[in-house]
Design an enzyme around this catalytic site. Sequence first.
Site, PDB file in Angstrom:
ATOM      1  N   ASN A 103     -13.651  -6.127   1.737  1.00 45.98           N
ATOM      2  CA  ASN A 103     -14.833  -6.968   1.585  1.00 45.98           C
ATOM      3  C   ASN A 103     -15.731  -6.501   0.450  1.00 45.98           C
ATOM      4  O   ASN A 103     -16.475  -7.306  -0.126  1.00 45.98           O
ATOM      5  CB  ASN A 103     -15.606  -7.025   2.907  1.00 45.98           C
ATOM      6  N   SER A 125       0.819  -1.216   0.000  1.00 46.27           N
ATOM      7  CA  SER A 125       0.000   0.000   0.000  1.00 46.27           C
ATOM      8  C   SER A 125       0.852   1.264   0.000  1.00 46.27           C
ATOM      9  O   SER A 125       1.951   1.306   0.562  1.00 46.27           O
ATOM     10  CB  SER A 125      -0.919   0.017   1.221  1.00 46.27           C
ATOM     11  N   GLU A 167      -2.792 -14.661   1.146  1.00 49.48           N
ATOM     12  CA  GLU A 167      -3.200 -13.696   2.155  1.00 49.48           C
ATOM     13  C   GLU A 167      -4.684 -13.835   2.475  1.00 49.48           C
ATOM     14  O   GLU A 167      -5.121 -13.568   3.594  1.00 49.48           O
ATOM     15  CB  GLU A 167      -2.910 -12.266   1.683  1.00 49.48           C
TER      16      GLU A 167
END
Length: 400
Positions: free
Chosen positions: A386, A131, A246
Amino acid sequence: MHLDLSPDDLAFRDEVRTFLQANLTPELRRAGRRATSVFMDRTYSLAWQRVLHSRGWVAPAWPVKYGGTGWNEMQRYIFAAECALAGAPSLAPMGLKMVGPVIMGYGTDAQKAHYLPRILSGEDYWCQGYSEPGAGSDLAALQLRADRDGDSYVLNGTKIWTTHAHWANRMFCLVRTLSEGKPQAGITFLLLDMQTPGVSVRPIVTLAGEHEVNQVFFDNVRVPVSGRVGEENQGWTVAKYLLEFERGGGSAAGLRVSHERLKALAREERSDAGGALIDDAGFRSRLAAIGVTLDAVEMTEHRVLAELASGRNPGPASSMLKTQGTETMQKLDELMVEGIAAYAAVDQKAARAPDAGQDFVGPEHGLTGMARYLNNRAGSIYGGSNEIQRDIMARLVLGL
């Protein structure tokens, strides 16, 4: 899909239980019990890793030729479940579960020979450089430059939310080696030494008051081309391969443990009406609803297990498991905070350390409830948010 354990599975389960009983010290159990995140303090995760490494059990999913156990899917599931039930500290996943499999799949023979034994032993402690500011869920937008200069890449830019970068001596990192064309086509996967000149780590303290994540800066950092995994500009393919690990399973057993702890708390704590919290109809109903959801999580996990055991890709079921697991974890955290009531507001960070040896206010379960709640809010973001997982399920299951 058969859920009953065979006689061989039962014998293996007993072997694991005997090992855990003999090797999990009170301090290690206390560390597992007081953990406030999916990432354990390095002191305790490495101590437990050394115990498992000496038994040859540190990497259940690795091939035997690289130091794995040779266990089948059910044995790996049993081991993970028994470790959760026994309260074992979690191991740092960045090396064992992420970059290790990537090196096996895409690394050179020299990289495998050098890094894999060091990952198993814990000699190398890894962090993940993915990130960036402006490139989180949209990872393809990353801008950390890596310009080729002879036998090195010269890195300039930054990474953020880098878990345990302040402890890590190694990083696996996505960098931009090409700016033209499709963004995914200009990314390269690198392994680098965190002690390289020009690397600096700035702490980010979370809402829970803990230093777990960081921002990492790169100022003309030279990384040897030999640290590249896969071909130049093919890092996106390597990164997608890593994300499969992951987003893996193993969540149901740990959630079951948290659910049982919550039920035990509800029997001890008092409701506003003066009776036991477990007798409060509203609280009991929400607790039972989570139990039903846990049954669904467990069944999804078994579906993924059955697919893997048959040599098939679990497909969108892994996205379902990631979504169900993290959202159930957050619901458990919410009820825990409600259950510990006023103790949730007491800042007792120093007393949470397994070796603190100091008094604390209220029951032990009051030490970690709020910190778990705050830290686990990130569960529905990391590993692919999600929302993205729901897009995957909508596309692959519903054809939308």
